[in-house]
Scaffold this motif. Sequence first.
Motif, PDB file in Angstrom:
ATOM      1  N   GLY A 159     -22.330  29.467 -22.199  1.00 39.35           N
ATOM      2  CA  GLY A 159     -21.502  28.400 -22.752  1.00 39.35           C
ATOM      3  C   GLY A 159     -22.346  27.402 -23.511  1.00 39.35           C
ATOM      4  O   GLY A 159     -23.408  26.990 -23.039  1.00 39.35           O
ATOM      5  N   LEU A 160     -21.890  27.015 -24.700  1.00 35.79           N
ATOM      6  CA  LEU A 160     -22.622  26.078 -25.557  1.00 35.79           C
ATOM      7  C   LEU A 160     -21.918  24.734 -25.632  1.00 35.79           C
ATOM      8  O   LEU A 160     -20.722  24.661 -25.910  1.00 35.79           O
ATOM      9  CB  LEU A 160     -22.757  26.667 -26.967  1.00 35.79           C
ATOM     10  CG  LEU A 160     -23.326  25.727 -28.057  1.00 35.79           C
ATOM     11  CD1 LEU A 160     -24.773  25.366 -27.763  1.00 35.79           C
ATOM     12  CD2 LEU A 160     -23.206  26.368 -29.440  1.00 35.79           C
ATOM     13  N   LEU A 161     -22.656  23.653 -25.393  1.00 43.40           N
ATOM     14  CA  LEU A 161     -22.206  22.288 -25.650  1.00 43.40           C
ATOM     15  C   LEU A 161     -22.920  21.849 -26.919  1.00 43.40           C
ATOM     16  O   LEU A 161     -24.104  21.491 -26.880  1.00 43.40           O
ATOM     17  CB  LEU A 161     -22.524  21.359 -24.487  1.00 43.40           C
ATOM     18  CG  LEU A 161     -21.723  21.635 -23.200  1.00 43.40           C
ATOM     19  CD1 LEU A 161     -22.419  22.685 -22.333  1.00 43.40           C
ATOM     20  CD2 LEU A 161     -21.539  20.356 -22.401  1.00 43.40           C
ATOM     21  N   PRO A 162     -22.232  21.913 -28.088  1.00 47.24           N
ATOM     22  CA  PRO A 162     -22.925  21.794 -29.371  1.00 47.24           C
ATOM     23  C   PRO A 162     -23.388  20.384 -29.697  1.00 47.24           C
ATOM     24  O   PRO A 162     -22.882  19.397 -29.162  1.00 47.24           O
ATOM     25  CB  PRO A 162     -21.869  22.270 -30.375  1.00 47.24           C
ATOM     26  CG  PRO A 162     -20.566  21.948 -29.719  1.00 47.24           C
ATOM     27  CD  PRO A 162     -20.788  22.139 -28.240  1.00 47.24           C
ATOM     28  N   PRO A 214     -11.777  28.491 -24.219  1.00 45.08           N
ATOM     29  CA  PRO A 214     -12.462  29.789 -24.211  1.00 45.08           C
ATOM     30  C   PRO A 214     -11.915  30.768 -23.175  1.00 45.08           C
ATOM     31  O   PRO A 214     -12.291  31.931 -23.170  1.00 45.08           O
ATOM     32  CB  PRO A 214     -13.913  29.438 -23.880  1.00 45.08           C
ATOM     33  CG  PRO A 214     -13.953  27.997 -23.600  1.00 45.08           C
ATOM     34  CD  PRO A 214     -12.579  27.446 -23.616  1.00 45.08           C
ATOM     35  N   SER A 215     -11.075  30.274 -22.289  1.00 42.29           N
ATOM     36  CA  SER A 215     -10.618  31.132 -21.181  1.00 42.29           C
ATOM     37  C   SER A 215      -9.098  31.191 -21.104  1.00 42.29           C
ATOM     38  O   SER A 215      -8.527  31.274 -20.017  1.00 42.29           O
ATOM     39  CB  SER A 215     -11.203  30.626 -19.858  1.00 42.29           C
ATOM     40  OG  SER A 215     -11.035  29.235 -19.703  1.00 42.29           O
ATOM     41  N   LEU A 216      -8.441  31.148 -22.263  1.00 48.80           N
ATOM     42  CA  LEU A 216      -6.976  31.181 -22.272  1.00 48.80           C
ATOM     43  C   LEU A 216      -6.427  32.455 -21.639  1.00 48.80           C
ATOM     44  O   LEU A 216      -5.320  32.460 -21.081  1.00 48.80           O
ATOM     45  CB  LEU A 216      -6.451  31.037 -23.703  1.00 48.80           C
ATOM     46  CG  LEU A 216      -6.493  29.619 -24.292  1.00 48.80           C
ATOM     47  CD1 LEU A 216      -6.082  29.645 -25.757  1.00 48.80           C
ATOM     48  CD2 LEU A 216      -5.596  28.671 -23.504  1.00 48.80           C
ATOM     49  N   GLY A 217      -7.210  33.553 -21.716  1.00 49.99           N
ATOM     50  CA  GLY A 217      -6.774  34.801 -21.091  1.00 49.99           C
ATOM     51  C   GLY A 217      -6.548  34.661 -19.603  1.00 49.99           C
ATOM     52  O   GLY A 217      -5.664  35.303 -19.019  1.00 49.99           O
ATOM     53  N   LYS A 218      -7.329  33.783 -18.957  1.00 49.04           N
ATOM     54  CA  LYS A 218      -7.175  33.559 -17.511  1.00 49.04           C
ATOM     55  C   LYS A 218      -5.887  32.805 -17.198  1.00 49.04           C
ATOM     56  O   LYS A 218      -5.412  32.839 -16.059  1.00 49.04           O
ATOM     57  CB  LYS A 218      -8.367  32.757 -16.973  1.00 49.04           C
ATOM     58  CG  LYS A 218      -9.697  33.482 -17.032  1.00 49.04           C
ATOM     59  CD  LYS A 218     -10.784  32.626 -16.398  1.00 49.04           C
ATOM     60  CE  LYS A 218     -12.114  33.347 -16.379  1.00 49.04           C
ATOM     61  NZ  LYS A 218     -13.184  32.549 -15.727  1.00 49.04           N
ATOM     62  N   PHE A 219      -5.383  32.088 -18.198  1.00 47.26           N
ATOM     63  CA  PHE A 219      -4.191  31.275 -17.988  1.00 47.26           C
ATOM     64  C   PHE A 219      -2.959  31.862 -18.684  1.00 47.26           C
ATOM     65  O   PHE A 219      -2.004  31.155 -18.941  1.00 47.26           O
ATOM     66  CB  PHE A 219      -4.438  29.852 -18.494  1.00 47.26           C
ATOM     67  CG  PHE A 219      -5.609  29.167 -17.850  1.00 47.26           C
ATOM     68  CD1 PHE A 219      -5.546  28.741 -16.540  1.00 47.26           C
ATOM     69  CD2 PHE A 219      -6.793  28.975 -18.554  1.00 47.26           C
ATOM     70  CE1 PHE A 219      -6.628  28.117 -15.931  1.00 47.26           C
ATOM     71  CE2 PHE A 219      -7.886  28.357 -17.962  1.00 47.26           C
ATOM     72  CZ  PHE A 219      -7.800  27.930 -16.638  1.00 47.26           C
ATOM     73  N   SER A 220      -3.022  33.154 -19.004  1.00 49.44           N
ATOM     74  CA  SER A 220      -1.914  33.803 -19.714  1.00 49.44           C
ATOM     75  C   SER A 220      -1.387  34.988 -18.913  1.00 49.44           C
ATOM     76  O   SER A 220      -2.117  35.621 -18.146  1.00 49.44           O
ATOM     77  CB  SER A 220      -2.379  34.283 -21.094  1.00 49.44           C
ATOM     78  OG  SER A 220      -2.888  33.220 -21.858  1.00 49.44           O
ATOM     79  N   ILE A 224     -18.055  20.245 -20.390  1.00 51.63           N
ATOM     80  CA  ILE A 224     -18.697  20.833 -19.198  1.00 51.63           C
ATOM     81  C   ILE A 224     -17.636  21.514 -18.332  1.00 51.63           C
ATOM     82  O   ILE A 224     -17.828  22.644 -17.860  1.00 51.63           O
ATOM     83  CB  ILE A 224     -19.445  19.749 -18.402  1.00 51.63           C
ATOM     84  CG1 ILE A 224     -20.648  19.227 -19.200  1.00 51.63           C
ATOM     85  CG2 ILE A 224     -19.909  20.297 -17.049  1.00 51.63           C
ATOM     86  CD1 ILE A 224     -21.346  18.040 -18.576  1.00 51.63           C
ATOM     87  N   ALA A 225     -16.498  20.832 -18.133  1.00 46.94           N
ATOM     88  CA  ALA A 225     -15.404  21.422 -17.346  1.00 46.94           C
ATOM     89  C   ALA A 225     -14.909  22.711 -17.999  1.00 46.94           C
ATOM     90  O   ALA A 225     -14.495  23.656 -17.298  1.00 46.94           O
ATOM     91  CB  ALA A 225     -14.257  20.421 -17.209  1.00 46.94           C
ATOM     92  N   ARG A 226     -14.943  22.779 -19.330  1.00 48.90           N
ATOM     93  CA  ARG A 226     -14.530  23.991 -20.060  1.00 48.90           C
ATOM     94  C   ARG A 226     -15.327  25.204 -19.592  1.00 48.90           C
ATOM     95  O   ARG A 226     -14.769  26.273 -19.333  1.00 48.90           O
ATOM     96  CB  ARG A 226     -14.743  23.772 -21.551  1.00 48.90           C
ATOM     97  CG  ARG A 226     -14.651  25.028 -22.397  1.00 48.90           C
ATOM     98  CD  ARG A 226     -15.050  24.738 -23.835  1.00 48.90           C
ATOM     99  NE  ARG A 226     -14.164  23.748 -24.426  1.00 48.90           N
ATOM    100  CZ  ARG A 226     -14.392  23.143 -25.585  1.00 48.90           C
ATOM    101  NH1 ARG A 226     -15.505  23.393 -26.264  1.00 48.90           N
ATOM    102  NH2 ARG A 226     -13.535  22.273 -26.064  1.00 48.90           N
ATOM    103  N   TRP A 227     -16.652  25.026 -19.495  1.00 44.81           N
ATOM    104  CA  TRP A 227     -17.488  26.171 -19.130  1.00 44.81           C
ATOM    105  C   TRP A 227     -17.427  26.464 -17.646  1.00 44.81           C
ATOM    106  O   TRP A 227     -17.662  27.603 -17.219  1.00 44.81           O
ATOM    107  CB  TRP A 227     -18.911  25.947 -19.627  1.00 44.81           C
ATOM    108  CG  TRP A 227     -18.940  25.827 -21.119  1.00 44.81           C
ATOM    109  CD1 TRP A 227     -19.356  24.767 -21.864  1.00 44.81           C
ATOM    110  CD2 TRP A 227     -18.478  26.803 -22.062  1.00 44.81           C
ATOM    111  NE1 TRP A 227     -19.185  25.011 -23.202  1.00 44.81           N
ATOM    112  CE2 TRP A 227     -18.643  26.260 -23.355  1.00 44.81           C
ATOM    113  CE3 TRP A 227     -17.919  28.082 -21.935  1.00 44.81           C
ATOM    114  CZ2 TRP A 227     -18.294  26.949 -24.504  1.00 44.81           C
ATOM    115  CZ3 TRP A 227     -17.568  28.771 -23.088  1.00 44.81           C
ATOM    116  CH2 TRP A 227     -17.755  28.211 -24.348  1.00 44.81           C
ATOM    117  N   LEU A 228     -17.085  25.450 -16.836  1.00 49.25           N
ATOM    118  CA  LEU A 228     -16.818  25.727 -15.417  1.00 49.25           C
ATOM    119  C   LEU A 228     -15.550  26.576 -15.297  1.00 49.25           C
ATOM    120  O   LEU A 228     -15.496  27.510 -14.493  1.00 49.25           O
ATOM    121  CB  LEU A 228     -16.657  24.415 -14.650  1.00 49.25           C
ATOM    122  CG  LEU A 228     -17.898  23.516 -14.559  1.00 49.25           C
ATOM    123  CD1 LEU A 228     -17.570  22.236 -13.803  1.00 49.25           C
ATOM    124  CD2 LEU A 228     -19.048  24.250 -13.892  1.00 49.25           C
ATOM    125  N   ALA A 229     -14.547  26.250 -16.098  1.00 51.43           N
ATOM    126  CA  ALA A 229     -13.305  27.029 -16.081  1.00 51.43           C
ATOM    127  C   ALA A 229     -13.549  28.461 -16.537  1.00 51.43           C
ATOM    128  O   ALA A 229     -12.911  29.403 -16.044  1.00 51.43           O
ATOM    129  CB  ALA A 229     -12.250  26.367 -16.970  1.00 51.43           C
TER     130      ALA A 229
END
Length: 510
Positions: A332-335, A356-362, A407-412
Amino acid sequence: MNARLRFDGITKTFPGVKALTNVSFEVAPGEIHALLGENGAGKSTLLRTLSGVAKPTSGEFYVDGVIAAFKRPEHARLAGIAMIHQELQQVPNLTVAQNMFLGHQIKSAGGMLVNRREQEKRAAEALAMIDPTIDPSVPIKTLKVAQRQIVEIARALLDKAKIIAMDEPTSSLTPAEFENLAKVIERLAGLGVSIIYVSHKMDEVFRICHRGTVMRDGNVVGTVDLKTTAEADVIAMMVGRELQHEEHNSFVKEDVRVDVRGLSSAVTHVRDVSFTVRRGEVLGIAGLVGSGRTELVRMLAGVDAIADGTIAIDGATLKLTDPRSAISAGIGLLPEERKREGIIPGRSVSVNMALPSLGKFSKSGIVRHGAIKSRANELLKRVNLRPFQIDRPIRLFSGGNQQKAIIARWLAAGSEILLFDEPTRGIDVGAKSEIYHLIENLAAEGKSIIVVSSELPEVIRLSDRVIVMRNGRIAAQLERQELSEQAIVAHAVGDAGLKTHSAKQEQAHV
């Protein structure tokens, strides 16, 4: 002291929020006056009222003792007030001169056409006062960021500005470019121009500013002489508490998670880079701007194409073709450019977290927004998002809280390898401390972390080990016990460059 600018009881209220409360202080002619405070302290709101963008609910401004009422920015400009924003307000395809005369072009005798020759002549006269090397006839997009800052200052001089407010003017500048800008600012102050200087970089503030007014929660805490006040005391005024000096904590395990061998870029000058990152390790990457730091992490994140070399995760060689393949590998990149590359400004914090993880929520191709909110509630509490409003557009949050959401994005996404590029750029001192703790907590959980930073104290504070880049290659790998600013600079500039750097440092302190 005869005040060039006086804030007298400025109060600004929005529906349900009191952004400024009875703000009063003065700025003298020729003074470089710092406006200090954490994000959300009220600095930007105060400058918006000063520049005519917003009208104060109550209170007055006085310029040279005369009351000034600004209904729109043009009124502030005519009163001699110029605002230089962190995000430069320029049109890339227009020339330097055209940008300097935006909104008040010089017309020809008939009043129908713009007199470009006269505009370029006057622009050149204004630029000559601070940087005569800038050609007013070239497109402004061809200039470096530091030169574009100079153009904005020259534009203010063109308008005969008595007061120039600068909001984070050095967020994208190198130390050498800051020194050049500092000389320009000091020259302006010598001409009697009053400067209001907003920056989270305390070393810069203490380097060039005479006095500073500290704000917290929309109130003025106090105004201090920065030549006689300790930095720790100013920070305590800003955050409402004393920030303790914190030592580095290490959580490095023995097993290697990331193994990079002979990595070369297909699009940049990065060549033959090899290193490892262990589980729980924070690896710092230092070097001058242009040394290849950001270009290296962009390759690791699948953004830039790889010409040669290998990247292995837990012993398995990866084939990184795009960011999606890197995300699938747990990277995961924090640009560096958070606002431009890291967020969708108008969408909520929860949606930005889930990108980045919409598949997990679909399910069956349909996004389950309830599942996103449930996970956002959990992870955004963990990173201490403030205010805790997960449906609020992310653009309305401070830089520090936007970084927490990423940061929470990449934890998710379940990422085990996190790449932080300039993790605290544009973030206040209190939020910096929080980001440092979050990085350490992630390392304690066993995640492997790479941190790129232009701030050497930050690199040293966070890193277990540091790679120093120079001209696209690794110049040195320093272990924790070898870390110092002097050692990093020596490897970053090389032997010949070190002599030049030392000479410039000596001149800067004379």
